[in-house]
Design a protein around this motif. Sequence first.
Motif, PDB file in Angstrom:
ATOM      1  N   SER A  70      36.755   1.392  14.225  1.00 43.41           N
ATOM      2  CA  SER A  70      38.006   1.451  13.471  1.00 43.41           C
ATOM      3  C   SER A  70      38.490   0.026  13.239  1.00 43.41           C
ATOM      4  O   SER A  70      38.355  -0.819  14.123  1.00 43.41           O
ATOM      5  CB  SER A  70      39.078   2.226  14.243  1.00 43.41           C
ATOM      6  OG  SER A  70      38.691   3.556  14.440  1.00 43.41           O
TER       7      SER A  70
ATOM      8  N   TRP B 161      41.938  -2.049  12.186  1.00 50.04           N
ATOM      9  CA  TRP B 161      43.383  -1.961  12.001  1.00 50.04           C
ATOM     10  C   TRP B 161      43.904  -3.286  11.469  1.00 50.04           C
ATOM     11  O   TRP B 161      43.836  -4.310  12.155  1.00 50.04           O
ATOM     12  CB  TRP B 161      44.085  -1.672  13.320  1.00 50.04           C
ATOM     13  CG  TRP B 161      43.807  -0.348  13.951  1.00 50.04           C
ATOM     14  CD1 TRP B 161      42.972   0.635  13.511  1.00 50.04           C
ATOM     15  CD2 TRP B 161      44.379   0.141  15.164  1.00 50.04           C
ATOM     16  NE1 TRP B 161      42.993   1.701  14.377  1.00 50.04           N
ATOM     17  CE2 TRP B 161      43.847   1.422  15.402  1.00 50.04           C
ATOM     18  CE3 TRP B 161      45.291  -0.387  16.076  1.00 50.04           C
ATOM     19  CZ2 TRP B 161      44.196   2.188  16.504  1.00 50.04           C
ATOM     20  CZ3 TRP B 161      45.639   0.384  17.185  1.00 50.04           C
ATOM     21  CH2 TRP B 161      45.095   1.660  17.384  1.00 50.04           C
TER      22      TRP B 161
ATOM     23  N   TRP C 289      51.505   4.988  21.297  1.00 48.07           N
ATOM     24  CA  TRP C 289      50.367   5.789  20.825  1.00 48.07           C
ATOM     25  C   TRP C 289      50.483   7.173  21.449  1.00 48.07           C
ATOM     26  O   TRP C 289      50.090   7.393  22.580  1.00 48.07           O
ATOM     27  CB  TRP C 289      49.071   5.115  21.232  1.00 48.07           C
ATOM     28  CG  TRP C 289      47.837   5.547  20.524  1.00 48.07           C
ATOM     29  CD1 TRP C 289      47.659   6.656  19.750  1.00 48.07           C
ATOM     30  CD2 TRP C 289      46.581   4.868  20.531  1.00 48.07           C
ATOM     31  NE1 TRP C 289      46.385   6.714  19.274  1.00 48.07           N
ATOM     32  CE2 TRP C 289      45.697   5.621  19.739  1.00 48.07           C
ATOM     33  CE3 TRP C 289      46.127   3.709  21.135  1.00 48.07           C
ATOM     34  CZ2 TRP C 289      44.374   5.241  19.532  1.00 48.07           C
ATOM     35  CZ3 TRP C 289      44.813   3.331  20.933  1.00 48.07           C
ATOM     36  CH2 TRP C 289      43.951   4.082  20.138  1.00 48.07           C
TER      37      TRP C 289
ATOM     38  N   SER D 282      44.377  14.436  21.319  1.00 50.60           N
ATOM     39  CA  SER D 282      44.690  14.256  19.912  1.00 50.60           C
ATOM     40  C   SER D 282      45.148  15.591  19.339  1.00 50.60           C
ATOM     41  O   SER D 282      45.974  16.259  19.933  1.00 50.60           O
ATOM     42  CB  SER D 282      43.480  13.684  19.172  1.00 50.60           C
ATOM     43  OG  SER D 282      43.855  13.272  17.863  1.00 50.60           O
TER      44      SER D 282
ATOM     45  N   ARG E 146      39.227  10.237  14.329  1.00 51.86           N
ATOM     46  CA  ARG E 146      39.755   9.470  13.201  1.00 51.86           C
ATOM     47  C   ARG E 146      41.276   9.638  13.092  1.00 51.86           C
ATOM     48  O   ARG E 146      42.010   8.670  12.882  1.00 51.86           O
ATOM     49  CB  ARG E 146      39.059   9.903  11.912  1.00 51.86           C
ATOM     50  CG  ARG E 146      39.294   8.969  10.763  1.00 51.86           C
ATOM     51  CD  ARG E 146      38.359   9.184   9.562  1.00 51.86           C
ATOM     52  NE  ARG E 146      38.040  10.555   9.232  1.00 51.86           N
ATOM     53  CZ  ARG E 146      36.849  11.132   9.479  1.00 51.86           C
ATOM     54  NH1 ARG E 146      35.879  10.446  10.063  1.00 51.86           N
ATOM     55  NH2 ARG E 146      36.622  12.375   9.125  1.00 51.86           N
ATOM     56  N   LEU E 147      41.764  10.859  13.278  1.00 54.91           N
ATOM     57  CA  LEU E 147      43.210  11.102  13.221  1.00 54.91           C
ATOM     58  C   LEU E 147      43.938  10.414  14.372  1.00 54.91           C
ATOM     59  O   LEU E 147      45.028   9.868  14.193  1.00 54.91           O
ATOM     60  CB  LEU E 147      43.491  12.605  13.230  1.00 54.91           C
ATOM     61  CG  LEU E 147      43.022  13.356  11.979  1.00 54.91           C
ATOM     62  CD1 LEU E 147      43.162  14.869  12.190  1.00 54.91           C
ATOM     63  CD2 LEU E 147      43.762  12.891  10.737  1.00 54.91           C
TER      64      LEU E 147
ATOM     65  N   ARG F  51      44.116   6.717  13.520  1.00 55.81           N
ATOM     66  CA  ARG F  51      45.114   6.473  12.471  1.00 55.81           C
ATOM     67  C   ARG F  51      46.526   6.482  13.062  1.00 55.81           C
ATOM     68  O   ARG F  51      47.348   5.616  12.756  1.00 55.81           O
ATOM     69  CB  ARG F  51      44.987   7.515  11.360  1.00 55.81           C
ATOM     70  CG  ARG F  51      45.942   7.234  10.202  1.00 55.81           C
ATOM     71  CD  ARG F  51      45.709   8.152   9.057  1.00 55.81           C
ATOM     72  NE  ARG F  51      46.104   9.503   9.420  1.00 55.81           N
ATOM     73  CZ  ARG F  51      45.987  10.539   8.627  1.00 55.81           C
ATOM     74  NH1 ARG F  51      45.446  10.402   7.425  1.00 55.81           N
ATOM     75  NH2 ARG F  51      46.383  11.724   9.011  1.00 55.81           N
ATOM     76  N   ALA F  52      46.798   7.444  13.936  1.00 54.05           N
ATOM     77  CA  ALA F  52      48.109   7.510  14.587  1.00 54.05           C
ATOM     78  C   ALA F  52      48.330   6.290  15.480  1.00 54.05           C
ATOM     79  O   ALA F  52      49.450   5.765  15.554  1.00 54.05           O
ATOM     80  CB  ALA F  52      48.229   8.801  15.401  1.00 54.05           C
TER      81      ALA F  52
ATOM     82  N   ARG G 226      47.100   3.232  15.026  1.00 54.64           N
ATOM     83  CA  ARG G 226      47.407   2.085  14.161  1.00 54.64           C
ATOM     84  C   ARG G 226      48.858   2.138  13.697  1.00 54.64           C
ATOM     85  O   ARG G 226      49.577   1.130  13.736  1.00 54.64           O
ATOM     86  CB  ARG G 226      46.473   2.053  12.954  1.00 54.64           C
ATOM     87  CG  ARG G 226      46.757   0.870  12.022  1.00 54.64           C
ATOM     88  CD  ARG G 226      45.922   0.902  10.748  1.00 54.64           C
ATOM     89  NE  ARG G 226      45.919   2.179  10.062  1.00 54.64           N
ATOM     90  CZ  ARG G 226      46.912   2.631   9.275  1.00 54.64           C
ATOM     91  NH1 ARG G 226      47.995   1.908   9.076  1.00 54.64           N
ATOM     92  NH2 ARG G 226      46.807   3.807   8.684  1.00 54.64           N
ATOM     93  N   ARG G 227      49.299   3.303  13.280  1.00 52.90           N
ATOM     94  CA  ARG G 227      50.695   3.444  12.835  1.00 52.90           C
ATOM     95  C   ARG G 227      51.668   3.160  13.981  1.00 52.90           C
ATOM     96  O   ARG G 227      52.681   2.490  13.794  1.00 52.90           O
ATOM     97  CB  ARG G 227      50.930   4.835  12.282  1.00 52.90           C
ATOM     98  CG  ARG G 227      50.259   5.062  10.954  1.00 52.90           C
ATOM     99  CD  ARG G 227      50.479   6.464  10.469  1.00 52.90           C
ATOM    100  NE  ARG G 227      49.907   6.648   9.149  1.00 52.90           N
ATOM    101  CZ  ARG G 227      49.677   7.824   8.604  1.00 52.90           C
ATOM    102  NH1 ARG G 227      49.991   8.930   9.254  1.00 52.90           N
ATOM    103  NH2 ARG G 227      49.153   7.908   7.395  1.00 52.90           N
TER     104      ARG G 227
END
Length: 148
Positions: A10, A12, A35, A55, A131-132, A135-136, A138-139
């Motif tokens: 990944s 970021w 996270w 997750s 992947r989800l 993504r969470a 990174r946000r």
Amino acid sequence: MDWTRYRFRSLWALPAPPARVYEALERAEDYPRWWRQVREVTPVDGTTGVIRVRSFLPYDLTFTAREVRRDAAAGVLEIAMTGDLDGWARWTVTADGSGTLARYDQVVRVDKPLLRRLAVPGRPVFRLNHRLMMRAGRRGLTAYLEAV
């Protein structure tokens, strides 16, 4: 092919200098603050901790993470993992314009019995779940860095 082995990467892009990103990433005990999928980090000693993640799928993964490399000058944080996941993970933090690129590499074998039984039919779903989660993460880290 061993369907229980996974290799993830990944990238970021983060709006903070590399030193701030590295500092946030090296404090694994704070991950649950930013996270949400990292449910719990329990330190064992100065270089080892037990981590529980969950997750979007309804199962937890628990593993022991042992520090292998902590090199601020190179921007590298690496752990060895044992438990429901067996393998390693590494953050590599580099400058990217006015911000930072944090690269996450992970190579693991899933040892959780249920996931091993579902290895072939579940593989695409497990990859999507990862992947989800990333993504969470990174946000969450972006918001955390902007708030601090």
